[in-house]
Scaffold this active site. Structure first.
Site, mmCIF file in Angstrom:
data_model
loop_
_atom_site.group_PDB
_atom_site.id
_atom_site.type_symbol
_atom_site.label_atom_id
_atom_site.label_comp_id
_atom_site.label_asym_id
_atom_site.label_seq_id
_atom_site.Cartn_x
_atom_site.Cartn_y
_atom_site.Cartn_z
ATOM 1 N N LYS A 184 0.817 -1.218 0.000
ATOM 2 C CA LYS A 184 0.000 0.000 0.000
ATOM 3 C C LYS A 184 0.853 1.271 0.000
ATOM 4 O O LYS A 184 0.416 2.310 -0.464
ATOM 5 C CB LYS A 184 -0.983 -0.025 1.167
ATOM 6 C CG LYS A 184 -2.047 -1.092 0.940
ATOM 7 C CD LYS A 184 -3.170 -1.054 1.947
ATOM 8 C CE LYS A 184 -4.275 -2.030 1.572
ATOM 9 N NZ LYS A 184 -3.830 -3.459 1.717
HETATM 10 C C1 LIG Z 1 -4.463 -4.562 1.124
HETATM 11 C C2 LIG Z 1 -3.693 -5.823 1.015
HETATM 12 C C3 LIG Z 1 -4.057 -6.850 0.112
HETATM 13 C C4 LIG Z 1 -5.293 -6.766 -0.756
HETATM 14 O O1 LIG Z 1 -5.177 -5.798 -1.767
HETATM 15 P P1 LIG Z 1 -6.494 -5.272 -2.533
HETATM 16 O O2 LIG Z 1 -6.026 -4.123 -3.330
HETATM 17 O O3 LIG Z 1 -7.467 -4.869 -1.452
HETATM 18 O O4 LIG Z 1 -7.011 -6.395 -3.358
HETATM 19 C C5 LIG Z 1 -3.260 -7.978 0.025
HETATM 20 N N1 LIG Z 1 -2.159 -8.125 0.816
HETATM 21 C C6 LIG Z 1 -1.784 -7.174 1.696
HETATM 22 C C7 LIG Z 1 -0.586 -7.408 2.546
HETATM 23 C C8 LIG Z 1 -2.529 -5.987 1.840
HETATM 24 O O5 LIG Z 1 -2.157 -5.051 2.725
#
Ligand SMILES: *Cc1c(COP(=O)(O)O)cnc(C)c1O
Length: 475
Positions: free
Chosen positions: A120
């Protein structure tokens, strides 16, 4: 470039107008009117660029209301080796497949070397700089209110800390995040970051955020905004690393496997593919919360109840519905806003599900859009963490393990498979110990963060008290 709503609203907006907004006025999500096309000559030209230069080239196709020099400076300042750990920013690591599989290649793409050790950061760090830029240009301020159970909140705080014109009020369920995640957030001492530990569960935090946002007068008076995963700027920032992964694999075509929850990450892969990046297959991997795997296999999209949403060892993928999924359905149904509106605002509201299995568009899912899927269990994750460590001496986190497990089911000779590494194992240490009998390595910069002083306010699960806190600290 103009942006439209997936539910057919007639307005068309520019990038900086939607940057600070959440949903479109009709409740839809914003998408560009069309996807800019990238041809072979352009790909060739881009293949040698540094990451921040590639980011600028791609973003400038979608952003025409920030002067090029300013956008270039924002990209350069965001994607540095200091912040993301390596000059490549998103390096590929090869996994060993053993003898007899010479024509198959499997890579991890490291997206988790930013400040909070999850992918993120890739988008949120850019968002922080875009927000600061746009707010200064307008002479405005913004107070970001959010709810987190882990990764999103810390990524938002590390992106916004110290930024002028922005404050963050982040609610989280008191005592329910992992010790590492709590330490990451609560050790921030920046004056514009407020951690609110709510006596309750994650749903209570979300309800508070919703209640505050529904009070339009309060929202306007205190300039409340959000940074959730439906923000288009976050999505377009994620498109860049699909291109960067493709260039590093040095093949005609590649496939990606994406550990998925809210469909944000893989939606960026869909956008890259629509732009003409030679992606063969987009493999969507879920954990036990298999809403999206079920849709891709059967055509039925069924929102889960709270009781039917499992707490798993890959918690950032524990979803009951996928907030970005509407974007893909819009494209799948030939961008028919009226139909999307009826599916998401009428059928889902009335029955909690819709069924596209008989639709000709659904039958073209694999052929036209490259989508396939799979899911995994806790036992699969443990086995995958173990086998990856044994074969390649790499410790992967639980979310990435969901991806690697499903990727193996879709390997094709001659087409490199790139699994997006969405977090580092130290964030989910307990499961690593369960799998390997040892603690994962911790980046040196994060040694001992659990014992740093904490800046957090505990509040009851009460909307008035949260509003009161915001009002006092916005003065
Ligand atoms: C947010 C997240 C996901 C999922 O990603 P999306 O964009 O919501 O599909 C997967 N793995 C981790 C570690 C995350 O923080």
């Amino acid at each position: 470039m103009r942006y439209l709503s997936t539910r057919g609203h007639p307005d068309r907006k520019r990038f900086c107008e939607i940057l600070l907004e959440g949903l479109a006025p009709d409740g839809g999500l914003y998408l560009p009117e069309s996807y800019p096309q990238v041809d072979a000559a352009t790909l060739q030209k881009w293949s040698g660029l540094k990451y921040h230069e590639l980011a600028f080239e791609i973003l400038s196709l979608y952003i025409d209301d920030i002067p090029a020099g300013d956008l270039q400076a924002i990209c350069r300042k965001t994607y540095t080796a200091e912040v993301f750990g390596t000059p490549e920013i998103v390096p590929l690591k090869k996994l060993e497949l053993g003898t007899g599989s010479e024509s198959k290649r499997l890579y991890l793409q490291a997206l988790s070397n930013g400040p909070t050790l999850a992918f993120k950061d890739m988008a949120m760090q850019l968002l922080g700089n875009l927000f600061e830029y746009e707010l200064a240009r307008r002479g405005e301020e913004l107070n970001i209110l959010g709810a987190t159970s882990g990764d999103t909140g810390s990524a938002a705080e590390y992106a916004m800390k110290g930024k002028k014109g922005v404050r963050v009020f982040m609610t989280s369920p008191n005592g329910r995040m992992s010790p590492f995640q709590q330490a990451q957030m609560f050790s921030l001492q920046d004056a514009n970051i407020y951690n609110l530990a709510i006596d309750g569960v994650f749903d209570d935090c979300q309800d508070i955020v919703k209640a505050v946002s529904n009070d339009l007068e309060f929202k306007r008076k205190y300039r409340i905004g959000t940074v959730n995963s439906i923000n288009w700027a976050r999505l377009v920032a994620q498109v860049v690393y699909y291109f960067a992964g493709y260039f590093q694999a040095a093949a005609q075509r590649v496939s990606f496997t994406v550990p998925s929850g809210n469909f944000g990450n893989i939606c960026a892969g869909h956008v890259a593919r629509m732009m003409g990046l030679p992606i063969d297959t987009l493999v969507l991997a879920t954990n036990e919360n298999n809403v999206l795997d079920e849709f891709l296999r059967t055509g039925v999209y069924r929102v889960r109840s709270a009781a039917d949403t499992h707490e798993t060892s890959s918690p950032s993928m524990d979803i009951s519905k996928a907030s970005n999924f509407e974007r893909f359905v819009f494209d799948l149904l030939g961008r028919d806003g009226a139909r999307v509106k009826s599916l998401f605002s009428e059928q889902i509201a009335a029955t909690g599900q819709f069924d596209l299995s008989a639709d000709p568009a659904f039958k073209q899912l694999r052929e036209r859009y490259g989508f396939v899927s799979g899911s995994s269990t806790h036992a699969d994750r443990l086995a995958t963490i173990r086998s990856t460590f044994e074969s390649s001496h790499i410790i992967i986190d639980t979310h990435t393990a969901d991806g690697v497990k499903v990727a193996f089911e879709h390997l094709q000779p001659g087409v490199p498979m790139i699994v997006l590494e969405t977090a580092l194992p130290i964030k989910f240490a307990a499961t690593i110990v369960e799998a390997l009998g040892r603690e994962p390595d911790r980046p040196a910069a994060l040694a001992g963060i659990e014992s740093l002083p904490r800046r957090v306010t505990v509040l009851p699960a009460d909307v008035q008290q949260v509003k009161g806190f915001i009002a006092t600290h916005c003065a």
